[in-house]
Write a protein that holds these residues in place. Structure first.
Motif, PDB file in Angstrom:
ATOM      1  N   ARG A 230      17.585 -29.907  -4.715  1.00  0.00           N
ATOM      2  CA  ARG A 230      17.628 -30.117  -3.260  1.00  0.00           C
ATOM      3  C   ARG A 230      16.309 -29.764  -2.583  1.00  0.00           C
ATOM      4  N   TYR A 231      15.348 -29.195  -3.321  1.00  0.00           N
ATOM      5  CA  TYR A 231      14.127 -28.870  -2.586  1.00  0.00           C
ATOM      6  C   TYR A 231      13.122 -30.007  -2.625  1.00  0.00           C
ATOM      7  N   ILE A 232      12.411 -30.089  -1.505  1.00  0.00           N
ATOM      8  CA  ILE A 232      11.560 -31.248  -1.237  1.00  0.00           C
ATOM      9  C   ILE A 232      10.101 -30.826  -1.291  1.00  0.00           C
ATOM     10  N   GLY A 233       9.253 -31.661  -1.856  1.00  0.00           N
ATOM     11  CA  GLY A 233       7.825 -31.339  -1.826  1.00  0.00           C
ATOM     12  C   GLY A 233       7.107 -31.759  -3.080  1.00  0.00           C
ATOM     13  N   ILE A 234       5.911 -31.232  -3.217  1.00  0.00           N
ATOM     14  CA  ILE A 234       5.025 -31.662  -4.299  1.00  0.00           C
ATOM     15  C   ILE A 234       5.626 -31.370  -5.668  1.00  0.00           C
ATOM     16  N   SER A 235       6.367 -30.274  -5.762  1.00  0.00           N
ATOM     17  CA  SER A 235       6.991 -29.969  -7.053  1.00  0.00           C
ATOM     18  C   SER A 235       8.494 -30.217  -7.018  1.00  0.00           C
ATOM     19  N   GLY A 236       8.993 -30.785  -5.931  1.00  0.00           N
ATOM     20  CA  GLY A 236      10.414 -31.089  -5.821  1.00  0.00           C
ATOM     21  C   GLY A 236      10.625 -32.569  -5.566  1.00  0.00           C
ATOM     22  N   MET A 247      14.722 -27.387  10.003  1.00  0.00           N
ATOM     23  CA  MET A 247      15.136 -26.194  10.758  1.00  0.00           C
ATOM     24  C   MET A 247      14.465 -24.988  10.117  1.00  0.00           C
ATOM     25  N   GLY A 248      13.503 -24.396  10.793  1.00  0.00           N
ATOM     26  CA  GLY A 248      12.845 -23.205  10.257  1.00  0.00           C
ATOM     27  C   GLY A 248      12.008 -23.499   9.036  1.00  0.00           C
ATOM     28  N   VAL A 249      11.321 -24.638   9.068  1.00  0.00           N
ATOM     29  CA  VAL A 249      10.400 -25.032   7.976  1.00  0.00           C
ATOM     30  C   VAL A 249       8.990 -25.005   8.566  1.00  0.00           C
ATOM     31  N   SER A 250       8.084 -24.209   7.980  1.00  0.00           N
ATOM     32  CA  SER A 250       6.749 -24.096   8.584  1.00  0.00           C
ATOM     33  C   SER A 250       5.936 -25.380   8.414  1.00  0.00           C
ATOM     34  N   GLY A 251       6.193 -26.113   7.302  1.00  0.00           N
ATOM     35  CA  GLY A 251       5.491 -27.388   7.114  1.00  0.00           C
ATOM     36  C   GLY A 251       4.185 -27.236   6.352  1.00  0.00           C
ATOM     37  N   GLN A 252       4.211 -26.382   5.316  1.00  0.00           N
ATOM     38  CA  GLN A 252       3.016 -26.246   4.460  1.00  0.00           C
ATOM     39  C   GLN A 252       2.809 -27.563   3.699  1.00  0.00           C
ATOM     40  N   GLY A 267      10.749 -31.780  13.812  1.00  0.00           N
ATOM     41  CA  GLY A 267      10.605 -30.382  13.380  1.00  0.00           C
ATOM     42  C   GLY A 267      11.169 -29.445  14.438  1.00  0.00           C
ATOM     43  N   ILE A 268      11.985 -28.471  13.985  1.00  0.00           N
ATOM     44  CA  ILE A 268      12.467 -27.422  14.897  1.00  0.00           C
ATOM     45  C   ILE A 268      11.917 -26.108  14.369  1.00  0.00           C
ATOM     46  N   ASP A 269      11.074 -25.461  15.145  1.00  0.00           N
ATOM     47  CA  ASP A 269      10.501 -24.192  14.688  1.00  0.00           C
ATOM     48  C   ASP A 269      10.186 -23.323  15.901  1.00  0.00           C
ATOM     49  N   LYS A 273       2.803 -22.994  16.715  1.00  0.00           N
ATOM     50  CA  LYS A 273       1.624 -23.312  15.882  1.00  0.00           C
ATOM     51  C   LYS A 273       2.026 -23.718  14.458  1.00  0.00           C
ATOM     52  N   ALA A 274       3.314 -23.804  14.176  1.00  0.00           N
ATOM     53  CA  ALA A 274       3.747 -24.159  12.810  1.00  0.00           C
ATOM     54  C   ALA A 274       3.185 -25.536  12.442  1.00  0.00           C
ATOM     55  N   PRO A 275       2.631 -25.683  11.225  1.00  0.00           N
ATOM     56  CA  PRO A 275       2.024 -26.961  10.826  1.00  0.00           C
ATOM     57  C   PRO A 275       3.003 -28.131  10.804  1.00  0.00           C
ATOM     58  N   VAL A 285      10.101 -26.808  19.933  1.00  0.00           N
ATOM     59  CA  VAL A 285       9.696 -25.408  19.771  1.00  0.00           C
ATOM     60  C   VAL A 285      10.834 -24.565  20.313  1.00  0.00           C
ATOM     61  N   GLY A 286      11.486 -23.852  19.417  1.00  0.00           N
ATOM     62  CA  GLY A 286      12.613 -23.033  19.871  1.00  0.00           C
ATOM     63  C   GLY A 286      13.320 -22.382  18.705  1.00  0.00           C
ATOM     64  N   ASP A 287      14.252 -21.502  19.055  1.00  0.00           N
ATOM     65  CA  ASP A 287      15.054 -20.790  18.061  1.00  0.00           C
ATOM     66  C   ASP A 287      16.151 -21.733  17.562  1.00  0.00           C
TER      67      ASP A 287
HETATM   68  C1  LIG Z   1       1.798 -24.867  -6.452  1.00  0.00           C
HETATM   69  C2  LIG Z   1       2.783 -24.790  -5.330  1.00  0.00           C
HETATM   70  C3  LIG Z   1       3.753 -25.742  -5.234  1.00  0.00           C
HETATM   71  C4  LIG Z   1       4.675 -25.700  -4.182  1.00  0.00           C
HETATM   72  N1  LIG Z   1       5.602 -26.674  -4.095  1.00  0.00           N
HETATM   73  C5  LIG Z   1       6.457 -26.669  -3.047  1.00  0.00           C
HETATM   74  C6  LIG Z   1       7.413 -27.724  -2.868  1.00  0.00           C
HETATM   75  O1  LIG Z   1       7.501 -28.662  -3.653  1.00  0.00           O
HETATM   76  N2  LIG Z   1       8.235 -27.658  -1.789  1.00  0.00           N
HETATM   77  C7  LIG Z   1       8.188 -26.641  -0.873  1.00  0.00           C
HETATM   78  O2  LIG Z   1       8.965 -26.655   0.099  1.00  0.00           O
HETATM   79  N3  LIG Z   1       7.303 -25.643  -1.023  1.00  0.00           N
HETATM   80  C8  LIG Z   1       6.443 -25.622  -2.078  1.00  0.00           C
HETATM   81  N4  LIG Z   1       5.554 -24.602  -2.219  1.00  0.00           N
HETATM   82  C9  LIG Z   1       5.638 -23.475  -1.273  1.00  0.00           C
HETATM   83  C10 LIG Z   1       4.906 -23.803   0.033  1.00  0.00           C
HETATM   84  O3  LIG Z   1       3.550 -23.469  -0.089  1.00  0.00           O
HETATM   85  C11 LIG Z   1       5.482 -22.977   1.210  1.00  0.00           C
HETATM   86  O4  LIG Z   1       5.414 -21.616   0.883  1.00  0.00           O
HETATM   87  C12 LIG Z   1       6.914 -23.339   1.537  1.00  0.00           C
HETATM   88  O5  LIG Z   1       7.055 -24.726   1.734  1.00  0.00           O
HETATM   89  C13 LIG Z   1       7.315 -22.602   2.813  1.00  0.00           C
HETATM   90  O6  LIG Z   1       8.685 -22.741   2.997  1.00  0.00           O
HETATM   91  P1  LIG Z   1       9.318 -22.552   4.431  1.00  0.00           P
HETATM   92  O7  LIG Z   1       8.664 -23.474   5.392  1.00  0.00           O
HETATM   93  O8  LIG Z   1      10.791 -22.660   4.242  1.00  0.00           O
HETATM   94  O9  LIG Z   1       9.007 -21.021   4.759  1.00  0.00           O
HETATM   95  P2  LIG Z   1       7.956 -20.359   5.726  1.00  0.00           P
HETATM   96  O10 LIG Z   1       6.595 -20.863   5.473  1.00  0.00           O
HETATM   97  O11 LIG Z   1       8.192 -18.897   5.624  1.00  0.00           O
HETATM   98  O12 LIG Z   1       8.364 -20.867   7.179  1.00  0.00           O
HETATM   99  C14 LIG Z   1       9.527 -20.468   7.835  1.00  0.00           C
HETATM  100  C15 LIG Z   1       9.427 -21.029   9.249  1.00  0.00           C
HETATM  101  O13 LIG Z   1      10.620 -20.716   9.943  1.00  0.00           O
HETATM  102  C16 LIG Z   1      10.268 -20.449  11.285  1.00  0.00           C
HETATM  103  N5  LIG Z   1      11.352 -19.676  11.898  1.00  0.00           N
HETATM  104  C17 LIG Z   1      11.704 -18.392  11.682  1.00  0.00           C
HETATM  105  N6  LIG Z   1      12.809 -18.086  12.410  1.00  0.00           N
HETATM  106  C18 LIG Z   1      13.129 -19.200  13.100  1.00  0.00           C
HETATM  107  C19 LIG Z   1      14.162 -19.500  14.027  1.00  0.00           C
HETATM  108  N7  LIG Z   1      15.090 -18.621  14.372  1.00  0.00           N
HETATM  109  N8  LIG Z   1      14.214 -20.741  14.555  1.00  0.00           N
HETATM  110  C20 LIG Z   1      13.268 -21.681  14.227  1.00  0.00           C
HETATM  111  N9  LIG Z   1      12.274 -21.447  13.351  1.00  0.00           N
HETATM  112  C21 LIG Z   1      12.221 -20.224  12.773  1.00  0.00           C
HETATM  113  C22 LIG Z   1       8.942 -19.729  11.201  1.00  0.00           C
HETATM  114  O14 LIG Z   1       8.237 -19.800  12.431  1.00  0.00           O
HETATM  115  C23 LIG Z   1       8.261 -20.461  10.062  1.00  0.00           C
HETATM  116  O15 LIG Z   1       7.451 -21.523  10.553  1.00  0.00           O
HETATM  117  C24 LIG Z   1       4.623 -24.636  -3.240  1.00  0.00           C
HETATM  118  C25 LIG Z   1       3.631 -23.677  -3.361  1.00  0.00           C
HETATM  119  C26 LIG Z   1       2.726 -23.738  -4.379  1.00  0.00           C
HETATM  120  C27 LIG Z   1       1.671 -22.678  -4.471  1.00  0.00           C
END
Ligand SMILES: Cc1cc2nc3c(=O)[nH]c(=O)nc-3n(C[C@H](O)[C@H](O)[C@H](O)COP(=O)(O)OP(=O)(O)OC[C@H]3O[C@@H](n4cnc5c(N)ncnc54)[C@H](O)[C@@H]3O)c2cc1C
Length: 301
Positions: A230-236, A247-252, A267-269, A273-275, A285-287
């Motif tokens: 279920r995980y999405i991205g370069i390795s998913g 929901m609460g995805v920073s968008g790396q 995007g809901i974050d 400044k979330a990417p 932009v909100g909770d």
């Molecule tokens: C080699 C490598 C491969 C990777 N492959 C993947 C991949 O395939 N897929 C993947 O997803 N990641 C991958 N990652 C990890 C990636 O770099 C990020 O760390 C990851 O995507 C971050 O996940 P996240 O956005 O859920 O968490 P976080 O970066 O911690 O973001 C959480 C977000 O939630 C927000 N937030 C907190 N509370 C609330 C609230 N109440 N309401 C709204 N927003 C809130 C925060 O502001 C923050 O922006 C990889 C990393 C590496 C090094």
């Protein structure tokens, strides 16, 4: 016969590569390894379809023979669908040809005995342009070119297989739930979610939209709140839904690579400044604990 020689174990990608060859004004010669595929691809616009007869079920075991065929026929390019099997075959053929190779190209054009390719590297942060001289090998993911139609000549050929490789067993892998890559709508949960019970919020939004649930890597691999598929991205999973809502995805970048082909990204974050907002068509932009119940209410009305 000179031209672009093509193989893909995914027929739709093969058809798109044939479309590229024709748009480049080249002959398209498709290699297939079974009669059913030859039949399906009969009207795909290839000038010639080589139906390969051989002793092995493994396409990559024909790499040496394919390299020899390409040399003998004066091929200009071997273009292979960028699937796991295609990448394996392409690399082997390039070694036997001792020629240039570019993987997962997103654009391709030709001119003056050269192939100009572009591809995305470093998880989507950089676009790289490469020039391949003379006969070359490329792998091409799906969705890059338009297929065409038209019938060509069907030719049976026999190629020798490398018998050092043999197929021992093929086992289907059980998947829980739907295939995310085929989902039309996806609600994606990130590490912003505080507790596992709060997954219900995502499930309610998904139910209101008729969406599948996806997540970022940490949700699956660290917290184990959803299965790894279920995980999405370069390795998913790489997805291309009509609608993606996070929901609460920073968008790396490692996550965004998997969603960039979505038609609409929301995007809901809580962090403005979330990417994710740079990748999104719409940003809230909100909770999420306040925003998502409001969205569910609005959708149910
Ligand atoms: C080699 C490598 C491969 C990777 N492959 C993947 C991949 O395939 N897929 C993947 O997803 N990641 C991958 N990652 C990890 C990636 O770099 C990020 O760390 C990851 O995507 C971050 O996940 P996240 O956005 O859920 O968490 P976080 O970066 O911690 O973001 C959480 C977000 O939630 C927000 N937030 C907190 N509370 C609330 C609230 N109440 N309401 C709204 N927003 C809130 C925060 O502001 C923050 O922006 C990889 C990393 C590496 C090094």
């Amino acid at each position: 016969m000179s031209g672009v020689y093509i193989f893909s174990d995914k027929n739709d990608i093969a058809a798109e590569i044939i479309g590229f060859a024709k748009s480049a004004g080249k002959d398209a010669i498709l290699l297939v390894f079974d009669e059913q595929t030859a039949k399906v691809m009969g009207n795909s616009g290839a000038d010639k379809i080589y139906l390969v007869n051989g002793e092995s079920e493994l396409v990559e075991s024909y790499a040496r023979s394919i390299a020899q065929l390409l040399r003998e026929e004066g091929a200009e390019l071997f273009a292979v669908g960028a699937t796991p099997r295609g990448r394996d075959l392409a690399a082997r053929v390039a070694v036997y040809l001792n020629c240039g190779m570019a993987s997962d190209v997103s654009t391709l054009s030709c001119g003056d005995g050269q192939w100009l390719t572009q591809r995305i590297i470093y998880g989507g942060a950089v676009q790289q342009t490469e020039v391949l001289e003379g006969l070359a090998v490329v792998t091409i993911p799906g969705g890059k070119f338009e297929p065409v139609s038209g019938t060509g000549e069907m030719v049976n050929i026999t190629l020798a297989a490398d018998r050092r490789i043999s197929l021992e067993e093929t086992m289907p892998i059980g998947h829980q739930g739907a295939d995310l890559s085929a989902a039309e709508k996806v609600v994606c949960v990130g590490m912003g979610l505080e507790k596992e019970e709060d997954m219900q919020l995502a499930k309610d939004l998904a139910a209101a939209l008729g969406a599948e649930i996806g997540c970022t890597r940490g949700i699956a691999e660290e917290r184990h709140w959803l299965p790894a598929e279920r995980y999405i991205g370069i390795s998913g999973a790489v997805i291309k839904p009509k609608l993606y809502i996070s929901m609460g995805v920073s968008g790396q970048v490692q996550h965004v690579v998997g969603i960039r082909d979505s038609q609409v990204i929301v995007g809901i974050d809580i962090n403005e400044k979330a990417p994710i907002f740079a990748a999104a068509d719409y940003g809230i932009v909100g909770d999420m604990y306040e925003v998502v119940p409001l969205l569910i209410k609005a959708l149910s009305e």
